[in-house]
Design an enzyme around this catalytic site. Sequence first.
Site, PDB file in Angstrom:
ATOM      1  CE  LYS A 151      -3.788  -2.446   2.243  1.00  0.00           C
ATOM      2  NZ  LYS A 151      -4.533  -2.792   3.467  1.00  0.00           N
TER       3      LYS A 151
ATOM      4  CD  GLN B 124      -3.303  -4.400   6.639  1.00  0.00           C
ATOM      5  OE1 GLN B 124      -3.434  -3.311   6.083  1.00  0.00           O
ATOM      6  NE2 GLN B 124      -3.732  -5.517   6.092  1.00  0.00           N
TER       7      GLN B 124
ATOM      8  CG  ASP C  47      -9.106   0.217   5.581  1.00  0.00           C
ATOM      9  OD1 ASP C  47      -9.072  -0.225   4.422  1.00  0.00           O
ATOM     10  OD2 ASP C  47      -8.240  -0.039   6.434  1.00  0.00           O
TER      11      ASP C  47
HETATM   12  N1  GUN Z   1      -6.682  -6.711   6.416  1.00  0.00           N
HETATM   13  C1  GUN Z   1      -7.024  -7.384   5.289  1.00  0.00           C
HETATM   14  N2  GUN Z   1      -7.567  -6.544   4.378  1.00  0.00           N
HETATM   15  C2  GUN Z   1      -7.558  -5.317   4.940  1.00  0.00           C
HETATM   16  C3  GUN Z   1      -7.987  -4.041   4.483  1.00  0.00           C
HETATM   17  O1  GUN Z   1      -8.501  -3.855   3.370  1.00  0.00           O
HETATM   18  N3  GUN Z   1      -7.791  -3.020   5.360  1.00  0.00           N
HETATM   19  C4  GUN Z   1      -7.255  -3.203   6.592  1.00  0.00           C
HETATM   20  N4  GUN Z   1      -7.128  -2.133   7.383  1.00  0.00           N
HETATM   21  N5  GUN Z   1      -6.860  -4.375   7.044  1.00  0.00           N
HETATM   22  C5  GUN Z   1      -7.015  -5.434   6.220  1.00  0.00           C
END
Ligand code: GUN
Length: 294
Positions: A54, A98, A121
């Site tokens: 990311k 995350q 998110d």
């Molecule tokens: N863990 C797995 N996918 C995601 C996501 O799209 N965002 C976040 N914050 N954690 C994740």
Amino acid sequence: MSAQIIDGKAIGLKVREQVAKDVAEMVAEGYPPPGLATVLVGENPASEVYVRMKQRACAKAGIESFGYILPATATQEEVENLVAELNADPKVNGILVQLPLPSGLDDERVLNAIDIEKDVDGFHPINIGRLAQKGRESMFVPCTPNGCLYLLDEMNVQIEGANAVVLGRSNIVGMPLALLLVKRDATVTICHSRSQDLPGITRQADILLAAVGRPEMVKADWVKPGAVVIDVGTNRIDDPSTEKGYRLVGDVDFDEVKEVAGMLSPSPGGVGPMTIAMLLRNTVRSAKMAHQNA
Ligand code: GUN
């Protein structure tokens, strides 16, 4: 006949190019570049990889990223204090904590602490609640589910009135994906590990979206001939023949299902790149809203 393969990499790249253009325009107009804060707690190897991807994607698009790493021993208060700092920081337009968080931390409380205007998110309880309600719009929609819908739209798949089956009911993917599909007027079935006769349910699907985290679980006889299949799973399986000792596979048995499905989004290379593309898009949108509100 073999399924048409949905190329999430190429579709995601197109979105990221548009994001980069939007960022360049914003900067040319004299605004600072959008900023994304990533918060990684503990040492989950898969989460480390995702966060790094990311951050790299942000750099390529001209988005500034601010990486925060807390130890697995971080307290609830420490994580929430960091979120409060990021809420108050005008350079930060998006906050991504995350998931999963290490055990002992309450993810709902952390997500609830994020300013909904920076919730790129889309996991804040208010944003999820709005997703579940008719006539209401979330400020941001969760990235992986939104990426799935983007792929379907890009491939001109009819969602309205379709029988969509979502395999999996996680907070991150399955449940928000089902809610989004309902908003788009699909007839939605959510099934999971306790469902009886899973293959019988999935065979009803015009659109089948697999997000259970079980390697290659969906077999050819789980799929209606001609159905659209979106594989959201990413699973590590042991493979001593590779340098890392493992390889990634989806929830769908690609080799079998490609002979039955009409269209198939593979994993890796399908939804994964879309998740990142949607995150970048949300971050730029958040920055634009901040400029408008300034
Ligand atoms: N863990 C797995 N996918 C995601 C996501 O799209 N965002 C976040 N914050 N954690 C994740």
